[in-house]
Motif scaffolding. Sequence first.
Motif, PDB file in Angstrom:
ATOM      1  N   LEU A 153     -12.719  94.555  66.388  1.00 55.15           N
ATOM      2  CA  LEU A 153     -13.980  93.891  66.077  1.00 55.15           C
ATOM      3  C   LEU A 153     -14.227  94.010  64.581  1.00 55.15           C
ATOM      4  O   LEU A 153     -14.221  95.110  64.019  1.00 55.15           O
ATOM      5  N   SER A 154     -14.441  92.875  63.925  1.00 53.69           N
ATOM      6  CA  SER A 154     -14.554  92.901  62.462  1.00 53.69           C
ATOM      7  C   SER A 154     -15.220  91.630  61.963  1.00 53.69           C
ATOM      8  O   SER A 154     -15.022  90.553  62.526  1.00 53.69           O
ATOM      9  N   ASN A 155     -16.021  91.763  60.916  1.00 53.13           N
ATOM     10  CA  ASN A 155     -16.493  90.589  60.178  1.00 53.13           C
ATOM     11  C   ASN A 155     -15.937  90.613  58.751  1.00 53.13           C
ATOM     12  O   ASN A 155     -16.544  90.100  57.826  1.00 53.13           O
ATOM     13  N   HIS A 156     -14.763  91.239  58.613  1.00 53.09           N
ATOM     14  CA  HIS A 156     -14.050  91.322  57.332  1.00 53.09           C
ATOM     15  C   HIS A 156     -14.887  92.036  56.276  1.00 53.09           C
ATOM     16  O   HIS A 156     -14.853  91.713  55.089  1.00 53.09           O
ATOM     17  N   GLY A 157     -15.643  93.024  56.740  1.00 56.98           N
ATOM     18  CA  GLY A 157     -16.450  93.794  55.803  1.00 56.98           C
ATOM     19  C   GLY A 157     -17.521  92.990  55.107  1.00 56.98           C
ATOM     20  O   GLY A 157     -17.951  93.341  54.010  1.00 56.98           O
ATOM     21  N   GLY A 158     -17.974  91.898  55.728  1.00 57.87           N
ATOM     22  CA  GLY A 158     -18.971  91.052  55.088  1.00 57.87           C
ATOM     23  C   GLY A 158     -18.422  90.263  53.915  1.00 57.87           C
ATOM     24  O   GLY A 158     -19.184  89.738  53.101  1.00 57.87           O
ATOM     25  N   ARG A 159     -17.085  90.129  53.841  1.00 56.17           N
ATOM     26  CA  ARG A 159     -16.456  89.473  52.698  1.00 56.17           C
ATOM     27  C   ARG A 159     -16.039  88.043  53.006  1.00 56.17           C
ATOM     28  O   ARG A 159     -15.446  87.386  52.157  1.00 56.17           O
TER      29      ARG A 159
ATOM     30  N   LEU B  99     -13.459  94.114  78.665  1.00 57.73           N
ATOM     31  CA  LEU B  99     -12.027  94.349  78.505  1.00 57.73           C
ATOM     32  C   LEU B  99     -11.567  95.632  79.176  1.00 57.73           C
ATOM     33  O   LEU B  99     -12.298  96.625  79.188  1.00 57.73           O
ATOM     34  N   ASP B 100     -10.386  95.596  79.684  1.00 57.70           N
ATOM     35  CA  ASP B 100      -9.679  96.801  80.116  1.00 57.70           C
ATOM     36  C   ASP B 100      -8.493  96.986  79.171  1.00 57.70           C
ATOM     37  O   ASP B 100      -7.330  96.944  79.575  1.00 57.70           O
ATOM     38  N   ALA B 101      -8.809  97.155  77.902  1.00 59.28           N
ATOM     39  CA  ALA B 101      -7.804  97.255  76.841  1.00 59.28           C
ATOM     40  C   ALA B 101      -8.465  97.934  75.653  1.00 59.28           C
ATOM     41  O   ALA B 101      -9.696  97.984  75.545  1.00 59.28           O
ATOM     42  N   PRO B 102      -7.669  98.490  74.716  1.00 62.86           N
ATOM     43  CA  PRO B 102      -8.255  99.161  73.555  1.00 62.86           C
ATOM     44  C   PRO B 102      -9.107  98.234  72.694  1.00 62.86           C
ATOM     45  O   PRO B 102      -8.740  97.089  72.427  1.00 62.86           O
ATOM     46  N   VAL B 103     -10.242  98.759  72.290  1.00 61.60           N
ATOM     47  CA  VAL B 103     -11.151  98.053  71.389  1.00 61.60           C
ATOM     48  C   VAL B 103     -11.327  98.921  70.152  1.00 61.60           C
ATOM     49  O   VAL B 103     -11.759 100.068  70.247  1.00 61.60           O
ATOM     50  N   LEU B 104     -10.973  98.381  68.989  1.00 60.10           N
ATOM     51  CA  LEU B 104     -11.132  99.108  67.734  1.00 60.10           C
ATOM     52  C   LEU B 104     -12.253  98.462  66.945  1.00 60.10           C
ATOM     53  O   LEU B 104     -12.510  97.256  67.080  1.00 60.10           O
ATOM     54  N   LEU B 105     -12.903  99.259  66.134  1.00 59.15           N
ATOM     55  CA  LEU B 105     -14.050  98.793  65.364  1.00 59.15           C
ATOM     56  C   LEU B 105     -13.763  98.917  63.881  1.00 59.15           C
ATOM     57  O   LEU B 105     -13.360  99.984  63.405  1.00 59.15           O
ATOM     58  N   ASP B 106     -13.961  97.843  63.141  1.00 57.82           N
ATOM     59  CA  ASP B 106     -13.769  97.842  61.702  1.00 57.82           C
ATOM     60  C   ASP B 106     -15.015  98.420  61.050  1.00 57.82           C
ATOM     61  O   ASP B 106     -16.088  97.830  61.126  1.00 57.82           O
ATOM     62  N   ARG B 107     -14.831  99.562  60.389  1.00 55.81           N
ATOM     63  CA  ARG B 107     -15.971 100.211  59.738  1.00 55.81           C
ATOM     64  C   ARG B 107     -15.979  99.892  58.250  1.00 55.81           C
ATOM     65  O   ARG B 107     -16.187 100.752  57.408  1.00 55.81           O
ATOM     66  N   ALA B 108     -15.743  98.642  57.915  1.00 49.30           N
ATOM     67  CA  ALA B 108     -15.837  98.212  56.518  1.00 49.30           C
ATOM     68  C   ALA B 108     -17.275  97.813  56.269  1.00 49.30           C
ATOM     69  O   ALA B 108     -17.634  96.650  56.235  1.00 49.30           O
ATOM     70  N   LEU B 109     -18.133  98.794  56.122  1.00 46.67           N
ATOM     71  CA  LEU B 109     -19.550  98.484  56.169  1.00 46.67           C
ATOM     72  C   LEU B 109     -20.360  99.081  55.043  1.00 46.67           C
ATOM     73  O   LEU B 109     -21.534  98.792  54.906  1.00 46.67           O
TER      74      LEU B 109
ATOM     75  N   HIS C 249     -22.011  99.166  52.074  1.00 46.09           N
ATOM     76  CA  HIS C 249     -22.447  98.424  50.893  1.00 46.09           C
ATOM     77  C   HIS C 249     -22.565  99.410  49.735  1.00 46.09           C
ATOM     78  O   HIS C 249     -23.113 100.488  49.879  1.00 46.09           O
ATOM     79  N   LYS C 250     -22.009  99.054  48.624  1.00 43.95           N
ATOM     80  CA  LYS C 250     -21.901  99.893  47.435  1.00 43.95           C
ATOM     81  C   LYS C 250     -20.710 100.834  47.511  1.00 43.95           C
ATOM     82  O   LYS C 250     -20.585 101.721  46.687  1.00 43.95           O
ATOM     83  N   SER C 251     -19.819 100.635  48.470  1.00 37.92           N
ATOM     84  CA  SER C 251     -18.575 101.425  48.461  1.00 37.92           C
ATOM     85  C   SER C 251     -17.441 100.686  49.141  1.00 37.92           C
ATOM     86  O   SER C 251     -16.301 100.783  48.726  1.00 37.92           O
ATOM     87  N   ASN C 252     -17.734  99.949  50.210  1.00 39.73           N
ATOM     88  CA  ASN C 252     -16.742  99.121  50.900  1.00 39.73           C
ATOM     89  C   ASN C 252     -15.465  99.884  51.245  1.00 39.73           C
ATOM     90  O   ASN C 252     -14.365  99.367  51.148  1.00 39.73           O
ATOM     91  N   VAL C 253     -15.616 101.146  51.626  1.00 38.49           N
ATOM     92  CA  VAL C 253     -14.478 101.938  52.060  1.00 38.49           C
ATOM     93  C   VAL C 253     -14.126 101.541  53.482  1.00 38.49           C
ATOM     94  O   VAL C 253     -15.001 101.318  54.306  1.00 38.49           O
ATOM     95  N   ARG C 254     -12.840 101.458  53.792  1.00 40.11           N
ATOM     96  CA  ARG C 254     -12.438 100.922  55.078  1.00 40.11           C
ATOM     97  C   ARG C 254     -11.614 101.922  55.889  1.00 40.11           C
ATOM     98  O   ARG C 254     -10.621 102.437  55.440  1.00 40.11           O
ATOM     99  N   THR C 255     -12.075 102.165  57.088  1.00 40.67           N
ATOM    100  CA  THR C 255     -11.288 102.867  58.085  1.00 40.67           C
ATOM    101  C   THR C 255     -11.508 102.125  59.387  1.00 40.67           C
ATOM    102  O   THR C 255     -12.359 101.252  59.480  1.00 40.67           O
ATOM    103  N   ARG C 256     -10.750 102.481  60.387  1.00 39.88           N
ATOM    104  CA  ARG C 256     -11.012 101.916  61.709  1.00 39.88           C
ATOM    105  C   ARG C 256     -11.217 103.041  62.678  1.00 39.88           C
ATOM    106  O   ARG C 256     -10.483 104.026  62.673  1.00 39.88           O
ATOM    107  N   TRP C 257     -12.156 102.886  63.560  1.00 40.63           N
ATOM    108  CA  TRP C 257     -12.395 103.887  64.576  1.00 40.63           C
ATOM    109  C   TRP C 257     -11.957 103.326  65.917  1.00 40.63           C
ATOM    110  O   TRP C 257     -12.323 102.220  66.306  1.00 40.63           O
ATOM    111  N   LEU C 258     -11.200 104.098  66.650  1.00 38.17           N
ATOM    112  CA  LEU C 258     -10.792 103.715  67.994  1.00 38.17           C
ATOM    113  C   LEU C 258     -11.942 104.031  68.926  1.00 38.17           C
ATOM    114  O   LEU C 258     -12.398 105.168  69.023  1.00 38.17           O
TER     115      LEU C 258
END
Length: 319
Positions: free
Chosen positions: A270-276, A295-305, A307-316
């Motif tokens: 799940l991602s909105n490309h970090g608002g970019r 879903l019965d499948a892995p869902v990952l979340l984009d934590r590119a969130l 503002h003022k740092s835009n650091v990116r990791t993903r959380w399972l």
Amino acid sequence: MNTPVNVADYRKLAQKRLPKMVFDYLEGGAEDELGLAHNRAVFEKVRFEPRRLVDVSKRDIRSTLFGRSMTAPMVIAPTGLNGIFWPEGDIALAKAAARFGIPFALSTASNASIETVAKRCDGELWFQLYVVHRKLAEQLVKRALAAGYTTLILTTDVSINGKRERDVRNGFGIPVKYSARTIADGVLHPQWSFDLLRHGVPKLANFESSEAQDTEVQAALMSRQMDASFSWKDLRWLRDLWPHTLLVKGISRADDAARCIAEGADGVILSNHGGRQLDSAIAPLEALAPTVAALDAPVLLDRALLHKSNVRTRWLLRS
């Protein structure tokens, strides 16, 4: 500054080190950057309900995803042009991920090639695919497969490039366009400029192969336009091409997520490309509950969130 203790501290160090043009590319979002602010606002509303009187003397956040163990439910997400922020930035990130036992995802727009990262890093490697041109995409996938990457990420939310107004104002691009203003900014950031002179101007290393020399492919690369015709039938094509784990990134709807799985994907991000990309898109966290329910499948979340740092990791979130 003393030793940095949080992301905000690292942001200050980055802003001090990087020329404005480069820092704005790292931090900026699309248009009015409402998406960046919204991503963070949604996360800030989350509150926990801790259970008490539970034995927490032994704590373990190890997880398993697609049958492979991870020391934490995180992935270093793909980011382009890491070499412009720090010398050999892609290599540094991949080695850090390996050191801490989590996967690293290499971007199509990396400054170190698929093969170079694989040779110099011994951790689990994922490859993120932008479909700029179908022929080139096929070659990139085959190169990642040959180099031992375990997971392929198809990014689906860049059919049309987002309007990043900071980059437009600054004239940011690859190759870098030099002007009196950019040269003066470089002079004011001597350590960054010294590193650039020492290591050379970063290039899009994955596009320097013989496959990228085709005139049609070169035209697509020069225009920096993704293949906007890529659709569900092409996801099946990619599934047939890639024999390992396949994730689809850029999803914001539960019905789209369910169809990705039906078409052969192993999970979604799940991602909105970090608002970019699209300034008015919902935050990934807002799509989490309905997607997990569907879903019965892995869902990952984009934590590119941030503002003022835009650091990116993903959380399972679930496996």
